[in-house]
Scaffold this active site. Structure first.
Site, PDB file in Angstrom:
ATOM      1  N   ASP A   1       0.827  -1.210   0.000  1.00 29.18           N
ATOM      2  CA  ASP A   1       0.000   0.000   0.000  1.00 29.18           C
ATOM      3  C   ASP A   1       0.857   1.254   0.000  1.00 29.18           C
ATOM      4  O   ASP A   1       0.559   2.224  -0.712  1.00 29.18           O
ATOM      5  CB  ASP A   1      -0.911   0.008   1.234  1.00 29.18           C
ATOM      6  CG  ASP A   1      -1.997  -1.048   1.162  1.00 29.18           C
ATOM      7  OD1 ASP A   1      -2.234  -1.595   0.062  1.00 29.18           O
ATOM      8  OD2 ASP A   1      -2.611  -1.338   2.210  1.00 29.18           O
TER       9      ASP A   1
ATOM     10  N   ASP B   1       0.419  -0.782   5.735  1.00 30.61           N
ATOM     11  CA  ASP B   1      -0.769  -1.460   5.222  1.00 30.61           C
ATOM     12  C   ASP B   1      -2.004  -0.778   5.804  1.00 30.61           C
ATOM     13  O   ASP B   1      -2.148  -0.690   7.027  1.00 30.61           O
ATOM     14  CB  ASP B   1      -0.735  -2.940   5.619  1.00 30.61           C
ATOM     15  CG  ASP B   1      -1.594  -3.804   4.711  1.00 30.61           C
ATOM     16  OD1 ASP B   1      -1.616  -3.542   3.496  1.00 30.61           O
ATOM     17  OD2 ASP B   1      -2.226  -4.746   5.207  1.00 30.61           O
TER      18      ASP B   1
ATOM     19  N   LYS C   1      -5.990  -0.579   6.526  1.00 34.62           N
ATOM     20  CA  LYS C   1      -7.137  -1.449   6.698  1.00 34.62           C
ATOM     21  C   LYS C   1      -8.347  -0.631   7.164  1.00 34.62           C
ATOM     22  O   LYS C   1      -8.206   0.388   7.836  1.00 34.62           O
ATOM     23  CB  LYS C   1      -6.844  -2.543   7.741  1.00 34.62           C
ATOM     24  CG  LYS C   1      -5.679  -3.460   7.384  1.00 34.62           C
ATOM     25  CD  LYS C   1      -5.973  -4.302   6.158  1.00 34.62           C
ATOM     26  CE  LYS C   1      -4.813  -5.221   5.823  1.00 34.62           C
ATOM     27  NZ  LYS C   1      -5.051  -5.969   4.549  1.00 34.62           N
TER      28      LYS C   1
END
Length: 336
Positions: free
Chosen positions: A243, A256, A258
């Site tokens: 990401d 990352d 989420k």
């Protein structure tokens, strides 16, 4: 003499009355009297008066005179062995943690952790060569999901289907997937404001809460080097898309992003996400498209209601156990 005896009887009766708290005046005239007290206290009846004492005595005598068995646990076990054969004892489960057969290093000694140099962000597209069958990190984790985790995931799915129906659950899943995509796209626009935005008219409404949630983390991120960029491990042969690669409070990290409807304040609430980040770090360090290596990871969980996101930082020491678990999952996938 008769008079004397009569007076004596009266005095005795009066004394008895006083002992019972009655006034002596009531006995000034006595028609019938006796030398014994007419008012006696009623005796209390004991609850043990109905007990069969003979039977109780025999019971106590039987307990006190009984003999203790001379058998011991060892003698009982010996007797069982003679009657039924020796006991086959199963070995207790091994407490030693599993170790990967090939403990491949996480870091690449040929690379250094270079200083950040402002420039264009790396956005290497994912290219699948028709001659290779390198699986993605996501696929490997899905195919090797632990049984208990798979059980809870399946139970959640059935509960949602029971509540929403088959079609309703499909719409819900597509909505969650779309929210994740829009959130990642909004993060990309945040770090690349010079890029013409492919703004979706519904994006601000759908992801405004997630962006508000992650705003305090975004303020701590600088020196972005890569965003939505593919990585490939040349030795272990797997690939994925990171990401973001950037500095978080001064530490270079694979980040990352989420989204979640439920709070995840602890790292174990993120399930396999630490393994995913470790896999991306190892792949990036192996990939020659990147001249640097990364030692740290960061998992950011943002919430739709705008409540502050949880940022789970993993330094080089903390990420290593997850790298070893990832290698075990990779070996398990290869054996399937």
């Amino acid at each position: 003499m008769a008079i004397t005896m009569q007076v004596l009887k009266v005095l005795i009766q009066c004394k008895c009355a006083r002992s019972m708290g009655l006034p002596s005046g009531q006995f000034s005239r006595v028609d019938h009297f006796s030398t014994s007290c007419q008012w006696r206290a009623r005796k209390k009846v004991s609850q043990y008066s109905t007990v069969d004492t003979e039977r109780y005595k025999s019971l106590v005598r039987a307990v006190l005179t009984s003999k203790t068995s001379s058998q011991t646990p060892v003698s009982i076990e010996d007797e069982d062995c003679q009657l039924y054969g020796p006991v086959i004892r199963s070995r207790p489960p091994s407490q030693q943690p599993k170790v990967p057969k090939n403990l491949h290093p996480l870091l690449n000694e040929a690379k250094g952790q270079s200083e950040y140099v402002p420039g264009p962000l790396a956005r290497i597209p994912l290219q699948r060569d028709s001659n290779t069958t390198s699986p993605s990190v996501t696929r490997i984790l899905q195919k090797t999901m632990p049984p208990d985790q798979a059980f809870y995931l399946e139970r959640w799915k059935r509960m949602m289907i029971a509540e929403l129906g088959e079609e309703g659950f499909k719409e819900y899943s597509l909505k969650i997937f779309r929210q994740g995509q829009l959130f990642h796209s909004a993060i990309e626009d945040h770090f690349t404001p010079e890029t013409p935005s492919k703004e979706d008219p519904d994006r601000p409404l759908e992801v405004s809460g997630f962006l508000e949630s992650a705003s305090h983390v975004l303020n701590d991120i600088t020196g972005v080097r890569a965003i939505e960029s593919a990585v490939h491990h040349s030795t272990l042969q797997y690939l994925g898309i990171v990401d973001c690669v950037a500095q978080y409070r001064g530490s270079l990290c694979v980040i990352d992003w989420k989204t979640s409807e439920k709070p995840k304040p602890l790292l174990h609430h993120t399930y396999d996400n630490p393994l995913q980040v470790a896999a991306y770090i190892g792949a990036l360090n192996s990939d020659n498209n990147y001249s640097y290596q990364v030692k740290n990871g960061l998992i950011v969980v943002a919430y739709k209601d705008g409540s502050p996101a949880h940022a789970h930082f993993l330094n080089s020491k903390q990420i290593r156990p997850f790298w070893e678990k990832w290698l075990l999952r990779l070996e398990e996938y290869a054996e399937k």
